[in-house]
Write an enzyme that holds these catalytic residues in place. Sequence first.
Site, PDB file in Angstrom:
ATOM      1  N   CYS A  48       0.848  -1.196   0.000  1.00 59.35           N
ATOM      2  CA  CYS A  48       0.000   0.000   0.000  1.00 59.35           C
ATOM      3  C   CYS A  48       0.884   1.247   0.000  1.00 59.35           C
ATOM      4  CB  CYS A  48      -0.924  -0.001   1.216  1.00 59.35           C
ATOM      5  SG  CYS A  48      -0.052   0.112   2.799  1.00 59.35           S
ATOM      6  N   CYS A 101      -9.273  23.431 -22.301  1.00 59.62           N
ATOM      7  CA  CYS A 101      -9.702  22.372 -21.388  1.00 59.62           C
ATOM      8  C   CYS A 101     -10.741  21.482 -22.062  1.00 59.62           C
ATOM      9  CB  CYS A 101     -10.266  22.983 -20.110  1.00 59.62           C
ATOM     10  SG  CYS A 101     -10.811  21.759 -18.879  1.00 59.62           S
TER      11      CYS A 101
END
Length: 221
Positions: A48, A101
């Site tokens: 992790c 964008c």
Amino acid sequence: MESGVSEDAVSGHIQTIIPGETACFQCVPPLVVASGIDERTLKREGVCAASLPTTMGIVAGMLVQNTLKYLLDFGTVSRYLGYNSLKDFFPTMDIKPNTSCTNSRCRDAQEKYQAHINSPEAKAAAAAAAAAAAAEADSAPLHEENEWGIEVVAEPGSDAVGGASNSGAVSGSSSNQAALPEGLTFAMPEAGVDAAVLQQEAVKPTDASLDDMMSMLKGLS
């Protein structure tokens, strides 16, 4: 407001997102997303991401502080503030929106924001705010409290501003000797050497050769 901590847990950031004014998530995507990499391929089985409560606590504190400044309208709200714990580095910057964008809502917000800031009303308000700030800066005293009566005066014979002084400025001249406040005296005597003494003790030119001067020097020892 958004924040994040790096996978190695030694750095993080906070960011203020204002539609049309600052970049959205799709304007400046993370490198992994922009590169089209599948995030699942970066994960190792049974491992992790690192976790440091100290880094997370610092980033969370910066996020809450920035949120309070925005809500309560005090201080400077950070558009982007990073944190690098390895070098104690706090970079700050403005991330402008991407005019290309991929998010159509972001592009629409950018057009509305540009139309707003370029409107005559917004320009007049900005000019009035700048003029008010300049007037306040000019009228405000440098120090509101001046217990000792210190003031800045111009040097005699020049327009330049001299050092801090008061009504009893300390000086080496005899004219200011009596102007000292009660209880103050000069630590060193006033330098008043007679011009005739200086002329008498000054080095005079000579026609002596180098050998003669060397002999005179040896005679002194």
